[in-house]
Scaffold this active site. Structure first.
Site, PDB file in Angstrom:
ATOM      1  N   ASP A  68      -0.064   5.047   0.930  1.00 57.81           N
ATOM      2  CA  ASP A  68      -0.355   5.977   2.023  1.00 57.81           C
ATOM      3  C   ASP A  68      -0.290   5.271   3.381  1.00 57.81           C
ATOM      4  O   ASP A  68      -1.057   4.338   3.625  1.00 57.81           O
ATOM      5  CB  ASP A  68      -1.786   6.495   1.817  1.00 57.81           C
ATOM      6  CG  ASP A  68      -1.869   7.989   1.856  1.00 57.81           C
ATOM      7  OD1 ASP A  68      -0.888   8.645   1.495  1.00 57.81           O
ATOM      8  OD2 ASP A  68      -2.931   8.501   2.251  1.00 57.81           O
TER       9      ASP A  68
ATOM     10  N   ASP B 297       0.870  -1.166   0.000  1.00 56.09           N
ATOM     11  CA  ASP B 297       0.000   0.000   0.000  1.00 56.09           C
ATOM     12  C   ASP B 297       0.921   1.234   0.000  1.00 56.09           C
ATOM     13  O   ASP B 297       2.093   1.122   0.373  1.00 56.09           O
ATOM     14  CB  ASP B 297      -0.867  -0.057   1.267  1.00 56.09           C
ATOM     15  CG  ASP B 297      -1.501   1.269   1.586  1.00 56.09           C
ATOM     16  OD1 ASP B 297      -2.150   1.828   0.693  1.00 56.09           O
ATOM     17  OD2 ASP B 297      -1.317   1.766   2.732  1.00 56.09           O
TER      18      ASP B 297
ATOM     19  N   THR C  26      -2.585 -14.032  -0.741  1.00 52.09           N
ATOM     20  CA  THR C  26      -1.477 -13.254  -0.177  1.00 52.09           C
ATOM     21  C   THR C  26      -1.171 -13.677   1.253  1.00 52.09           C
ATOM     22  O   THR C  26      -1.991 -14.289   1.928  1.00 52.09           O
ATOM     23  CB  THR C  26      -1.788 -11.739  -0.133  1.00 52.09           C
ATOM     24  OG1 THR C  26      -2.826 -11.517   0.835  1.00 52.09           O
ATOM     25  CG2 THR C  26      -2.196 -11.207  -1.488  1.00 52.09           C
TER      26      THR C  26
ATOM     27  N   ARG D 156      -0.545  11.005   2.794  1.00 50.66           N
ATOM     28  CA  ARG D 156      -0.586  12.137   1.857  1.00 50.66           C
ATOM     29  C   ARG D 156       0.766  12.825   1.637  1.00 50.66           C
ATOM     30  O   ARG D 156       0.843  13.854   0.977  1.00 50.66           O
ATOM     31  CB  ARG D 156      -1.654  13.165   2.277  1.00 50.66           C
ATOM     32  CG  ARG D 156      -3.079  12.631   2.206  1.00 50.66           C
ATOM     33  CD  ARG D 156      -4.111  13.669   2.613  1.00 50.66           C
ATOM     34  NE  ARG D 156      -3.921  14.128   3.979  1.00 50.66           N
ATOM     35  CZ  ARG D 156      -4.338  13.477   5.060  1.00 50.66           C
ATOM     36  NH1 ARG D 156      -4.981  12.338   4.939  1.00 50.66           N
ATOM     37  NH2 ARG D 156      -4.125  13.953   6.264  1.00 50.66           N
TER      38      ARG D 156
ATOM     39  N   ASP E 257     -20.128   5.811  -3.009  1.00 52.39           N
ATOM     40  CA  ASP E 257     -19.514   5.362  -4.256  1.00 52.39           C
ATOM     41  C   ASP E 257     -20.249   4.137  -4.777  1.00 52.39           C
ATOM     42  O   ASP E 257     -20.733   3.320  -4.002  1.00 52.39           O
ATOM     43  CB  ASP E 257     -18.046   4.963  -4.033  1.00 52.39           C
ATOM     44  CG  ASP E 257     -17.188   6.133  -3.579  1.00 52.39           C
ATOM     45  OD1 ASP E 257     -17.497   7.277  -3.977  1.00 52.39           O
ATOM     46  OD2 ASP E 257     -16.217   5.902  -2.833  1.00 52.39           O
TER      47      ASP E 257
ATOM     48  N   ASP F 104      -1.541  -0.602   5.980  1.00 46.12           N
ATOM     49  CA  ASP F 104      -1.855  -0.026   7.303  1.00 46.12           C
ATOM     50  C   ASP F 104      -3.351  -0.004   7.613  1.00 46.12           C
ATOM     51  O   ASP F 104      -3.741   0.250   8.736  1.00 46.12           O
ATOM     52  CB  ASP F 104      -1.292   1.401   7.410  1.00 46.12           C
ATOM     53  CG  ASP F 104      -2.031   2.383   6.520  1.00 46.12           C
ATOM     54  OD1 ASP F 104      -2.330   2.012   5.367  1.00 46.12           O
ATOM     55  OD2 ASP F 104      -2.319   3.502   6.965  1.00 46.12           O
TER      56      ASP F 104
HETATM   57 MG    MG Z   1      -2.838   3.079   3.550  1.00 48.14          MG
END
Ligand code: MG
Length: 257
Positions: A19, A17, A232, A26, A186, A215
């Site tokens: 972020d 991942d 995974t 960010r 969404d 995370d």
């Molecule tokens: Mg993340």
């Protein structure tokens, strides 16, 4: 023989991942993490899988994603690169087709037209590559109006009721509805979470072992599905430093060169 076979862990891929896993949320990747990851890559194949679009991911990776990683998956893999080579790109419109898309959008607009809520502004349906975003108040409301809608929605369940109607109307279309943020929800195809990227991995390489580091691995988090996937081996991390620590132990790569 696999093209990654010359690495010490040639049958293994590590997916990350972005972020909160490779970077502070960010923010851009640090130089020390870039340097460390280059040494990891000498031993094992590495790839990124982010929810953001490619522009945002490249920004955070200081424009090195497609040169310093073996795979880059943006928008959970809807946009996919093997090194600098673009693999196939998928879109929500491509998945649904124009006719179905219009049925869906028309249904949303009709329902919004029938709603009486304290405020309505503009941009009720926002079209994105991998989804549509639907907002009863409209996305170009002010911050104060946004806060007011959120409070009103908590009390009256406007979005929840809306999603309930859509689930009934479009049952069997393979859609998923996700209420997030303050004013919208969404709509996207089932399975278009981070596990989507695994189909590219399977099509373009042959790994025996795929590790995933993220995370937000808790239920409702955007790493939850791939972290828990049978394909995974999931590793939960708390920061990029933690990612580095875990990689250092797993692959015997010293933290400092
Ligand atoms: Mg993340």
């Amino acid at each position: 023989m696999s093209e990654f076979a010359n690495r010490e862990f040639g049958d293994t891929l590590c997916l990350f991942d972005v972020d909160g896993t490779m970077t502070v949320a960010r923010a851009e990747i640090t130089e020390e993490m870039q340097e460390f990851m280059a040494r990891v890559r000498a031993k094992v194949a590495i790839g990124l899988v982010g929810g953001s679009d490619l522009v945002k991911i490249e920004e955070q990776m200081k424009n090195t994603a497609r040169t310093a990683y073996d795979f880059t998956f943006a928008e959970n893999g809807l946009t996919a690169y093997k090194g600098a080579q673009e693999l196939e790109t998928q879109s929500f419109l491509g998945f649904l087709g124009e006719q179905k898309m219009q049925k869906l959008v028309n249904f949303c607009l009709k329902h919004i037209a029938s709603l009486e809520i304290p405020q309505k502004r503009g941009t009720f349906v926002e079209f994105r590559n991998g989804m549509i975003n639907v907002s009863p108040i409209g996305r170009n409301c002010s911050r104060a109006e946004r806060n007011a809608f959120e409070a009103y929605d908590k009390e009256h369940g406007i979005r929840k009721e809306f999603v309930g109607l859509l689930e009934k109307e479009f049952a069997g279309w393979g859609l998923k509805f996700s209420i997030g943020g303050q004013i919208s929800f969404d709509v996207f195809p089932e399975g278009w979470d981070k596990t989507y990227c695994l189909r590219h991995v399977k099509n373009h390489a042959n790994f025996k072992r795929i590790l995933f580091f993220g995370d937000k691995t808790f239920e409702g988090g955007n790493d939850y599905e791939i972290y828990n996937s049978e394909e995974t081996e999931g590793h939960a991390v708390t920061s990029w430093e933690d990612t580095r620590e875990q990689l250092s132990k797993l692959f015997d790569v010293p933290i400092k060169a």
